[in-house]
Enzyme design. Structure first.
Site, PDB file in Angstrom:
ATOM      1  N   HIS A 152      59.210  91.297  68.722  1.00 16.42           N
ATOM      2  CA  HIS A 152      58.536  91.748  67.258  1.00 16.42           C
ATOM      3  C   HIS A 152      58.843  93.064  66.900  1.00 16.42           C
ATOM      4  O   HIS A 152      58.380  93.983  67.397  1.00 16.42           O
ATOM      5  CB  HIS A 152      57.071  91.259  67.161  1.00 16.42           C
ATOM      6  CG  HIS A 152      56.304  91.415  65.918  1.00 16.42           C
ATOM      7  ND1 HIS A 152      56.617  89.933  65.061  1.00 16.42           N
ATOM      8  CD2 HIS A 152      56.084  92.089  65.219  1.00 16.42           C
ATOM      9  CE1 HIS A 152      56.010  90.341  63.702  1.00 16.42           C
ATOM     10  NE2 HIS A 152      55.631  91.689  63.859  1.00 16.42           N
ATOM     11  N   CYS A 153      59.406  93.226  65.962  1.00 15.66           N
ATOM     12  CA  CYS A 153      59.793  94.815  65.404  1.00 15.66           C
ATOM     13  C   CYS A 153      58.973  95.057  64.258  1.00 15.66           C
ATOM     14  O   CYS A 153      58.970  94.606  63.111  1.00 15.66           O
ATOM     15  CB  CYS A 153      61.313  94.956  64.931  1.00 15.66           C
ATOM     16  SG  CYS A 153      61.778  96.560  64.666  1.00 15.66           S
TER      17      CYS A 153
END
Length: 319
Positions: free
Chosen positions: A109-110
């Site tokens: 998850h960026c």
């Protein structure tokens, strides 16, 4: 000189357009979730809730997953099940605690794009890193001569000289950080791994195999970028497969594999052979064309060779 300026302006706007395009696609492409076939039916949910945790729940999950292309397990050998999404997890699928849903082939998850990077947008994320790196390198290269003049007092004494210094430092620092991140993800693509799989190798029914999904550099590259090279550099979706099943090369032999009548295994311990026995989606199985094809007969034979029985182990939920 005018031609040089024109070429620089054209190159700048091309890099900038591709950078913004890929960034936009990375942000606004919704992560793909497992298809409905992986969700438990209403009756299976009720059975799972009624049964005490342990082998009885595993039996319910085994029945639900018997016709699904699932070949990875938890660390204890149990069926990978998400009790928040109420589904049997496909291979390489993980539950994102930020998005609160299961993401196909989740990489990470960026926070910089406020989105999960997974099967649906991993190519866009790679192109975003590549074009942002090229953009920063272009800015640093074109600003270099003025940066040198700044330190040699070759620039007029105006406030613009400080903007030039800041621009060069910002572009150079981003170039260094982006080059390391882009290089890391290029290595992941070449090995057909995700960031999560680097930290926790996939566990198959035979044993843990960190290279279980690797089919060789060329095929690993094509899984992400597709077969048509004209789309490789454009942020349009061209990845192979559906994100729910993946071609797998089993490097280490299943210890439960049946032996031949002569008492010797039909394949040597270190010989690579294809796994799983069940047919893959058409968009993925062609990656294996230079190896023996999977006919229905050979699939049934392989199903008898590869250990299909699951040990009686407790269910283990994982994120």
């Amino acid at each position: 000189h005018a031609v040089c300026i024109f070429v620089c302006l054209v190159a700048y706007h091309i890099f900038f357009m591709l950078f913004v395009w890929s960034y936009w696609k990375t942000i606004f492409t919704l992560p793909m979730n497992p298809s409905k076939e992986f969700h438990l039916s209403y009756s299976d949910k009720e059975s799972l809730e009624r049964e005490p945790r342990g082998e009885s729940q595993q039996e319910v999950l085994r029945r639900a997953a018997k016709d699904l292309p699932i070949y990875t397990r938890t660390m204890s050998g149990a069926i990978r099940y998400c009790d928040r999404c109420h589904l049997v997890k496909p291979d390489r699928c993980h539950h994102c605690s930020v998005c609160d849903k299961c993401i196909l082939k989740m990489d990470h998850h960026c926070p910089w794009v406020n989105n999960c990077v997974g099967f649906s947008n991993y190519k866009f994320f790679l192109l975003f890193l590549a074009y942002s790196l090229l953009y920063c390198l272009f800015i640093a290269a074109t600003d270099l001569q003025y940066f040198i003049k700044f330190w040699t007092n070759g620039l007029p004494d105006t406030q613009a000289k400080f903007h030039i210094m800041f621009l060069f430092f910002a572009a150079a620092m981003f170039s260094v950080s982006l080059s390391s991140l882009f290089g890391y993800h290029c290595w992941l693509v070449s090995k057909n791994k995700s960031t999560l799989e680097v930290f926790r190798a996939p566990i198959f029914r035979h044993r843990t195999d960190k290279n279980g999904f690797s089919l060789g550099f060329s095929k690993n590259l094509r899984q992400v970028f597709g077969d048509e090279k004209k789309y490789w550099l454009l942020p349009v979706f061209s990845s192979l497969g559906d994100g729910c099943s993946f071609p797998t090369c089993l490097v280490n032999q299943d210890p439960e594999q049946a032996s031949t009548p002569g008492g010797l295994n039909s394949t040597s311990k270190n010989e690579s052979h294809l796994f799983p026995a069940k047919p893959l989606r058409d968009s993925q199985s062609h990656l294996l064309t230079d190896t023996p094809s999977w006919s229905e007969t050979s699939a049934k034979a392989e199903k008898g060779k590869v250990g299909m029985s699951n040990p009686a182990l407790t269910m283990e939920n994982e994120t």
